[in-house]
Design a protein around this motif. Structure first.
Motif, mmCIF file in Angstrom:
data_model
loop_
_atom_site.group_PDB
_atom_site.id
_atom_site.type_symbol
_atom_site.label_atom_id
_atom_site.label_comp_id
_atom_site.label_asym_id
_atom_site.label_seq_id
_atom_site.Cartn_x
_atom_site.Cartn_y
_atom_site.Cartn_z
ATOM 1 N N PHE A 112 -45.430 -50.804 -18.374
ATOM 2 C CA PHE A 112 -45.561 -52.202 -18.794
ATOM 3 C C PHE A 112 -47.031 -52.625 -18.827
ATOM 4 O O PHE A 112 -47.498 -53.219 -19.801
ATOM 5 N N LEU A 113 -47.753 -52.302 -17.764
ATOM 6 C CA LEU A 113 -49.146 -52.782 -17.695
ATOM 7 C C LEU A 113 -50.054 -52.035 -18.676
ATOM 8 O O LEU A 113 -50.992 -52.604 -19.226
ATOM 9 N N GLY A 114 -49.722 -50.751 -18.938
ATOM 10 C CA GLY A 114 -50.553 -49.972 -19.860
ATOM 11 C C GLY A 114 -50.232 -50.240 -21.318
ATOM 12 O O GLY A 114 -51.132 -50.353 -22.155
ATOM 13 N N LEU A 115 -48.935 -50.367 -21.649
ATOM 14 C CA LEU A 115 -48.553 -50.494 -23.068
ATOM 15 C C LEU A 115 -48.381 -51.933 -23.524
ATOM 16 O O LEU A 115 -48.585 -52.251 -24.683
ATOM 17 N N HIS A 116 -47.977 -52.821 -22.609
ATOM 18 C CA HIS A 116 -47.664 -54.193 -23.044
ATOM 19 C C HIS A 116 -48.687 -55.211 -22.541
ATOM 20 O O HIS A 116 -49.365 -55.855 -23.321
ATOM 21 N N ALA A 117 -48.819 -55.348 -21.227
ATOM 22 C CA ALA A 117 -49.755 -56.362 -20.691
ATOM 23 C C ALA A 117 -51.202 -55.931 -20.909
ATOM 24 O O ALA A 117 -52.106 -56.764 -20.944
ATOM 25 N N LYS A 118 -51.419 -54.627 -21.047
ATOM 26 C CA LYS A 118 -52.742 -54.049 -21.300
ATOM 27 C C LYS A 118 -53.784 -54.515 -20.274
ATOM 28 O O LYS A 118 -54.837 -55.044 -20.633
ATOM 29 N N THR A 119 -53.442 -54.352 -19.023
ATOM 30 C CA THR A 119 -54.403 -54.701 -17.968
ATOM 31 C C THR A 119 -55.403 -53.549 -17.834
ATOM 32 O O THR A 119 -55.038 -52.375 -17.997
ATOM 33 N N PRO A 120 -56.681 -53.882 -17.543
ATOM 34 C CA PRO A 120 -57.732 -52.857 -17.559
ATOM 35 C C PRO A 120 -57.434 -51.646 -16.668
ATOM 36 O O PRO A 120 -57.784 -50.517 -17.034
ATOM 37 N N GLU A 121 -56.736 -51.820 -15.543
ATOM 38 C CA GLU A 121 -56.482 -50.647 -14.665
ATOM 39 C C GLU A 121 -55.575 -49.620 -15.330
ATOM 40 O O GLU A 121 -55.551 -48.465 -14.905
ATOM 41 N N PHE A 122 -54.781 -50.023 -16.340
ATOM 42 C CA PHE A 122 -53.797 -49.088 -16.895
ATOM 43 C C PHE A 122 -54.037 -48.710 -18.363
ATOM 44 O O PHE A 122 -53.530 -47.687 -18.812
ATOM 45 N N VAL A 123 -54.805 -49.518 -19.099
ATOM 46 C CA VAL A 123 -55.012 -49.211 -20.522
ATOM 47 C C VAL A 123 -55.698 -47.850 -20.663
ATOM 48 O O VAL A 123 -56.667 -47.565 -19.943
ATOM 49 N N GLY A 124 -55.147 -47.016 -21.532
ATOM 50 C CA GLY A 124 -55.759 -45.715 -21.804
ATOM 51 C C GLY A 124 -55.467 -44.664 -20.743
ATOM 52 O O GLY A 124 -55.879 -43.510 -20.884
ATOM 53 N N LYS A 125 -54.749 -45.028 -19.703
ATOM 54 C CA LYS A 125 -54.444 -44.044 -18.647
ATOM 55 C C LYS A 125 -53.183 -43.284 -19.057
ATOM 56 O O LYS A 125 -52.095 -43.495 -18.501
ATOM 57 N N SER A 126 -53.319 -42.417 -20.072
ATOM 58 C CA SER A 126 -52.121 -41.829 -20.677
ATOM 59 C C SER A 126 -51.343 -40.960 -19.692
ATOM 60 O O SER A 126 -50.114 -40.902 -19.757
ATOM 61 N N GLU A 127 -52.053 -40.294 -18.779
ATOM 62 C CA GLU A 127 -51.325 -39.445 -17.831
ATOM 63 C C GLU A 127 -50.387 -40.283 -16.961
ATOM 64 O O GLU A 127 -49.227 -39.944 -16.737
ATOM 65 N N LEU A 128 -50.936 -41.417 -16.497
ATOM 66 C CA LEU A 128 -50.162 -42.309 -15.638
ATOM 67 C C LEU A 128 -49.001 -42.943 -16.424
ATOM 68 O O LEU A 128 -47.871 -43.036 -15.938
ATOM 69 N N ILE A 129 -49.291 -43.338 -17.657
ATOM 70 C CA ILE A 129 -48.262 -43.980 -18.487
ATOM 71 C C ILE A 129 -47.144 -42.969 -18.814
ATOM 72 O O ILE A 129 -45.961 -43.290 -18.721
ATOM 73 N N ASN A 130 -47.539 -41.736 -19.137
ATOM 74 C CA ASN A 130 -46.522 -40.717 -19.451
ATOM 75 C C ASN A 130 -45.681 -40.380 -18.228
ATOM 76 O O ASN A 130 -44.474 -40.168 -18.334
ATOM 77 N N TRP A 131 -46.324 -40.349 -17.066
ATOM 78 C CA TRP A 131 -45.549 -40.128 -15.831
ATOM 79 C C TRP A 131 -44.561 -41.290 -15.662
ATOM 80 O O TRP A 131 -43.389 -41.074 -15.320
ATOM 81 N N GLY A 132 -45.032 -42.510 -15.918
ATOM 82 C CA GLY A 132 -44.184 -43.699 -15.770
ATOM 83 C C GLY A 132 -42.967 -43.621 -16.688
ATOM 84 O O GLY A 132 -41.841 -43.910 -16.276
ATOM 85 N N ILE A 133 -43.189 -43.191 -17.940
ATOM 86 C CA ILE A 133 -42.077 -43.081 -18.898
ATOM 87 C C ILE A 133 -41.058 -42.061 -18.385
ATOM 88 O O ILE A 133 -39.852 -42.315 -18.348
ATOM 89 N N TRP A 134 -41.571 -40.910 -17.952
ATOM 90 C CA TRP A 134 -40.678 -39.851 -17.446
ATOM 91 C C TRP A 134 -39.877 -40.360 -16.240
ATOM 92 O O TRP A 134 -38.658 -40.225 -16.188
ATOM 93 N N HIS A 135 -40.551 -40.982 -15.287
ATOM 94 C CA HIS A 135 -39.902 -41.426 -14.046
ATOM 95 C C HIS A 135 -38.909 -42.553 -14.313
ATOM 96 O O HIS A 135 -37.785 -42.554 -13.799
#
Ligand code: GSH
Length: 209
Positions: A112-135
Motif C-alpha cells: 500500500f505505501l509503496g504502490l498507492h500512498a507512495k510514501t518516501p520510505e517505500f517508493v521504489g523499494k521493489s524487493e520489499l514491495i514484491n515480498w509484500g505481494i507474495w506474503h
C-alpha cells in the motif's frame, strides 16, 4: 460525547468508524494524520505521543490501538453478539483480530505505501514491495481456504462479529489495489456478503483502498 482523532481515510480509523456506524453511536471526529494536521502537533501529542491514529477520548478516558478501541466500544455497549463472553467463541474472534494486525497486515503495508500512498520510505523499494505481494497473497489464500471450510458467510461463521472489521478492511484493500493476485472465490463471496452491510459500504468498500 465520544471523540475520535484521525483521518477518515486511514484503514485503522475506518475500523472504528465502521463499528460506530454498526452500533449507531454518535461521535465527533477530528482529522489528524497524513494529509491533515500532523500527529507531531502538541495538541495531538497530548492525547497520544505514539503519533498514530485512531485515538479515542471517552469522558476523559483516552485509548489508542484500533482493535483495543473496537473491543472497548463493543464491551461498553454490551454487544456480546460482536464480542462474545463465551471463552472459546471470544478467543476465535480475537485470533482473527490479531491476524488483522500481524500476518494479515505485514504484506499490506509495503504494497500500500509503496504502490498507492507512495510514501518516501517505500517508493521504489521493489524487493520489499514484491515480498509484500507474495506474503499478502499467501495470507489471503489462507483466509480463502478457511472461509471455504467454515461455510461463512462471516469469518467466524454465521454471525457478523468484531473479527470481520479488521479482516473486511484488509480484504477491501487487497481487492482494490492493482497488482498480481490469485483468484480467491471464497474471499470474493465474503466481500459481497460484507457489502450487504450499509456500514461497510460507508467506511469499508467506499472506493478507497
Ligand atoms: N496499530 C495501530 C496502527 C495505527 C496506524 O498505523 N495508523 C496510521 C493510519 S491508518 C497512521 O497513524 N499513520 C500516520 C499518519 O496518518 O500520520 C492501530 O491499529 O491503531
Amino acid at each position: 460525547m465520544l471523540k475520535i482523532y484521525g483521518r477518515a481515510d486511514g484503514i485503522n480509523v475506518r475500523k472504528v468508524l465502521w463499528l460506530c456506524e454498526e452500533m449507531a453511536l454518535t461521535y465527533e471526529r477530528e482529522d489528524w494524520g497524513r494529509g491533515y494536521r500532523p500527529t507531531s502537533d502538541p495538541e495531538f501529542q497530548r492525547v497520544s505521543h505514539f503519533g498514530l491514529v485512531p485515538v479515542i477520548e471517552d469522558d476523559g478516558f483516552i485509548l489508542r490501538e484500533s482493535n483495543s478501541i473496537l473491543r472497548y466500544l463493543a464491551r461498553k455497549h454490551g454487544r456480546q453478539d460482536l464480542l462474545p463472553e463465551d471463552l472459546r467463541a471470544r478467543a476465535t474472534v480475537e485470533a482473527w483480530m490479531d491476524w488483522g494486525v500481524s500476518d494479515g497486515f505485514a504484506g499490506l503495508r509495503p504494497v500500500f505505501l509503496g504502490l498507492h500512498a507512495k510514501t518516501p520510505e517505500f517508493v521504489g523499494k521493489s524487493e520489499l514491495i514484491n515480498w509484500g505481494i507474495w506474503h499478502w497473497n499467501r495470507q489471503l489464500q489462507r483466509l480463502d481456504a478457511d472461509l471455504g471450510k467454515s461455510g461463512g458467510p462471516y469469518v467466524c461463521g454465521a454471525d457478523f462479529t468484531l473479527a470481520d472489521i479488521p479482516v473486511g478492511m484488509i480484504v477491501n484493500r487487497w481487492l482494490s489495489l492493482d497488482f498480481e493476485k490469485p483468484e480467491l472465490p471464497a474471499v470474493a463471496r465474503y466481500y459481497e456478503q460484507l457489502s450487504t452491510r450499509p456500514a461497510y459500504r460507508i467506511h469499508g468498500r467506499n472506493g478507497t483502498p
